[in-house]
Design a protein around this motif. Structure first.
Motif, PDB file in Angstrom:
ATOM      1  N   PHE A 133     -15.243 -25.734  12.367  1.00 25.94           N
ATOM      2  CA  PHE A 133     -16.074 -24.533  11.655  1.00 25.94           C
ATOM      3  C   PHE A 133     -17.069 -25.105  10.993  1.00 25.94           C
ATOM      4  O   PHE A 133     -17.920 -24.342  10.007  1.00 25.94           O
ATOM      5  N   GLY A 134     -17.804 -26.164  11.304  1.00 31.15           N
ATOM      6  CA  GLY A 134     -18.944 -26.842  10.612  1.00 31.15           C
ATOM      7  C   GLY A 134     -20.306 -26.298  11.313  1.00 31.15           C
ATOM      8  O   GLY A 134     -20.501 -25.404  11.975  1.00 31.15           O
ATOM      9  N   PRO A 135     -21.122 -27.022  10.735  1.00 30.17           N
ATOM     10  CA  PRO A 135     -22.729 -26.801  11.263  1.00 30.17           C
ATOM     11  C   PRO A 135     -22.851 -27.254  12.697  1.00 30.17           C
ATOM     12  O   PRO A 135     -22.363 -27.697  13.164  1.00 30.17           O
ATOM     13  N   ASP A 136     -23.758 -26.237  13.439  1.00 31.56           N
ATOM     14  CA  ASP A 136     -24.376 -26.693  14.566  1.00 31.56           C
ATOM     15  C   ASP A 136     -25.141 -27.731  14.285  1.00 31.56           C
ATOM     16  O   ASP A 136     -25.313 -28.397  13.476  1.00 31.56           O
ATOM     17  N   PRO A 137     -25.664 -28.260  15.634  1.00 30.77           N
ATOM     18  CA  PRO A 137     -26.294 -29.980  15.534  1.00 30.77           C
ATOM     19  C   PRO A 137     -27.675 -29.639  14.695  1.00 30.77           C
ATOM     20  O   PRO A 137     -27.785 -30.859  13.965  1.00 30.77           O
ATOM     21  N   GLU A 138     -28.338 -28.648  14.788  1.00 29.69           N
ATOM     22  CA  GLU A 138     -29.568 -28.698  14.029  1.00 29.69           C
ATOM     23  C   GLU A 138     -29.149 -28.664  12.309  1.00 29.69           C
ATOM     24  O   GLU A 138     -29.898 -29.543  11.372  1.00 29.69           O
ATOM     25  N   SER A 139     -28.250 -28.041  11.791  1.00 32.72           N
ATOM     26  CA  SER A 139     -27.921 -27.876  10.408  1.00 32.72           C
ATOM     27  C   SER A 139     -27.085 -29.229  10.010  1.00 32.72           C
ATOM     28  O   SER A 139     -27.274 -29.617   9.079  1.00 32.72           O
ATOM     29  N   PHE A 140     -26.206 -29.668  11.190  1.00 36.29           N
ATOM     30  CA  PHE A 140     -25.830 -30.982  10.694  1.00 36.29           C
ATOM     31  C   PHE A 140     -26.626 -32.374  10.775  1.00 36.29           C
ATOM     32  O   PHE A 140     -26.474 -33.047   9.653  1.00 36.29           O
TER      33      PHE A 140
ATOM     34  N   LEU B  44      -6.959 -20.451  12.250  1.00 42.80           N
ATOM     35  CA  LEU B  44      -7.376 -21.638  12.176  1.00 42.80           C
ATOM     36  C   LEU B  44      -8.228 -21.908  11.208  1.00 42.80           C
ATOM     37  O   LEU B  44      -8.336 -22.985  10.127  1.00 42.80           O
ATOM     38  N   ARG B  45      -9.191 -20.930  10.552  1.00 41.05           N
ATOM     39  CA  ARG B  45     -10.008 -21.269   9.220  1.00 41.05           C
ATOM     40  C   ARG B  45      -9.158 -21.402   8.150  1.00 41.05           C
ATOM     41  O   ARG B  45      -9.500 -22.410   7.470  1.00 41.05           O
ATOM     42  N   GLN B  46      -8.056 -20.764   8.098  1.00 42.31           N
ATOM     43  CA  GLN B  46      -7.327 -20.944   7.030  1.00 42.31           C
ATOM     44  C   GLN B  46      -6.628 -22.160   6.896  1.00 42.31           C
ATOM     45  O   GLN B  46      -6.524 -23.038   5.810  1.00 42.31           O
ATOM     46  N   ALA B  47      -5.947 -22.704   8.109  1.00 38.60           N
ATOM     47  CA  ALA B  47      -5.540 -24.031   8.164  1.00 38.60           C
ATOM     48  C   ALA B  47      -6.284 -25.045   8.066  1.00 38.60           C
ATOM     49  O   ALA B  47      -5.907 -26.081   7.208  1.00 38.60           O
ATOM     50  N   TRP B  48      -7.637 -24.717   8.364  1.00 34.34           N
ATOM     51  CA  TRP B  48      -8.620 -25.672   8.154  1.00 34.34           C
ATOM     52  C   TRP B  48      -8.884 -26.166   6.725  1.00 34.34           C
ATOM     53  O   TRP B  48      -9.127 -27.233   6.064  1.00 34.34           O
ATOM     54  N   ALA B  49      -9.221 -25.057   6.121  1.00 33.38           N
ATOM     55  CA  ALA B  49      -9.192 -25.030   4.536  1.00 33.38           C
ATOM     56  C   ALA B  49      -8.082 -25.914   3.908  1.00 33.38           C
ATOM     57  O   ALA B  49      -8.377 -26.469   2.754  1.00 33.38           O
ATOM     58  N   GLU B  50      -6.997 -25.638   4.134  1.00 34.13           N
ATOM     59  CA  GLU B  50      -5.681 -26.249   3.609  1.00 34.13           C
ATOM     60  C   GLU B  50      -5.687 -27.877   4.110  1.00 34.13           C
ATOM     61  O   GLU B  50      -5.550 -28.766   3.436  1.00 34.13           O
ATOM     62  N   VAL B  51      -6.306 -27.953   5.443  1.00 31.83           N
ATOM     63  CA  VAL B  51      -6.250 -29.469   5.533  1.00 31.83           C
ATOM     64  C   VAL B  51      -7.460 -30.254   4.987  1.00 31.83           C
ATOM     65  O   VAL B  51      -7.185 -31.331   4.460  1.00 31.83           O
ATOM     66  N   ILE B  52      -8.673 -29.824   4.770  1.00 37.74           N
ATOM     67  CA  ILE B  52      -9.605 -30.383   4.121  1.00 37.74           C
ATOM     68  C   ILE B  52      -9.303 -30.393   2.521  1.00 37.74           C
ATOM     69  O   ILE B  52      -9.949 -31.344   1.939  1.00 37.74           O
ATOM     70  N   ALA B  53      -8.753 -29.408   2.147  1.00 42.29           N
ATOM     71  CA  ALA B  53      -8.227 -29.630   0.731  1.00 42.29           C
ATOM     72  C   ALA B  53      -7.328 -30.932   0.556  1.00 42.29           C
ATOM     73  O   ALA B  53      -7.440 -31.607  -0.660  1.00 42.29           O
TER      74      ALA B  53
END
Length: 312
Positions: free
Chosen positions: A77-84, A270-279
């Motif tokens: 759920f990160g940035p697209d190529p330009e934003s990255f 998946l968004r919620q799970a990612w928030a927990e993983v990165i935390a």
């Protein structure tokens, strides 16, 4: 220069970069590209020992040596190529990556970016979160950790082993790369359901990695040529990759492949799970935490949004 990445697009970008350096230096600096002379997990040791001079790849391929590097290949759920790219070039991303590589005596140059991966190939449709529970799936990096939180059983298989694993039933699903590369591997012939968006990696970065001592030993002219060649490769990689994805997706549709949108219920989980993983991940490593804070500050300053999907 040892190329770690799949030859199509990833490896091509490495060869393009090497040719740009040679051209811009009037052949006074020649980079010989070799495909996977050394495996991902052996790269740091090979660079330290002088067995290779440089590595062409993506930072996440070195997650075994340093887990904090995984975020710099692109993340759920990160940035697209330009934003990255904006984060890496203007928002503090490069400085955060430098801090992590510094503990290994290495220097990274941001030299390319590719668009979103596919969201995964499945032998049967995925309609509810329950369909993911116990599902054996080839997955990589932070995407694998996020899927595991929803019950998926991830396997990190090399490219050549994915299709046979699908065909024999060892796995029931797989995410690997861009649709054009997945097509080259024949994944669509082993699993007829493709899900979009590629939430797990909306952008994939490419880098030149070499020992800090080697970078310092180069002349100013050669360092400048490398930096300019990186800029040229960045533009080339994104333009070439996007065009090929349009062709690949049209081919899938023509061959009767079922292309699905991820159900919103699953994306929300998946968004919620990612928030927990990165935390959890940032709590373990102060430098990773600093990198994540850098990204969040960049998003807030630009009003950026996370990537929503794939080119149609």
């Amino acid at each position: 220069m040892n190329s770690l990445l799949y030859p199509e697009l990833f490896g091509e970008a490495g060869s393009y970069f090497a040719a740009e350096v040679e051209r811009r230096t009037g052949r006074s600096f020649v980079i010989e590209v070799r495909d996977r002379m050394v495996l991902d997990q052996d790269s740091f040791g090979a660079l330290e020992a002088g067995l290779i001079d440089a590595v062409w790849g993506s930072a996440g391929h070195h997650h075994r040596e340093d887990p904090a590097l995984a975020i710099f290949s692109g993340f759920p759920f990160g940035p697209d190529p330009e934003s990255f790219t904006a984060w890496m070039r203007e928002g503090g991303g490069a400085e955060a990556l430098d801090a992590i590589y510094a503990r290994h005596g290495l220097r990274s140059l941001y030299c390319g970016v590719l668009p979103a991966e596919g969201g995964g190939w499945f032998r049967a449709p995925i309609e509810t979160i329950a369909d993911l529970d116990g599902l054996p799936m080839r997955a990589f990096g932070y995407g694998a950790l996020t899927l595991r939180a929803l019950g998926v059983v991830p396997y990190e298989l090399p490219a050549a082993d994915i299709r046979p694993a699908l065909e024999t039933g060892l796995i029931a699903a797989a995410e690997f790369s861009l649709p054009s590369i997945d097509a080259d591997l024949g994944l669509h012939e082993a699993a007829g359901h493709l899900y979009l968006p590629g939430w797990q990696q909306p952008a994939t970065s490419l880098e030149l990695l070499l020992p800090e001592r080697s970078w310092a030993a180069l002349s100013d002219d050669h360092r400048s040529a490398i930096e300019v060649a990186c800029e040229a490769t960045l533009s080339w990689s994104l333009e070439m990759a996007r065009e090929r994805q349009v062709i690949a997706l049209n081919r899938f549709r023509a061959e009767g492949i079922e292309i699905h949108d991820w159900p919103e219920e699953i994306l929300a989980a998946l968004r919620q799970a990612w928030a927990e993983v990165i935390a959890e991940e940032t709590a373990r490593d102060p430098l990773l935490a600093a990198a994540w804070e850098s990204y969040l500050a960049h998003v807030e300053s630009r009003g950026s949004t996370t990537a929503q999907g794939y080119i149609d």
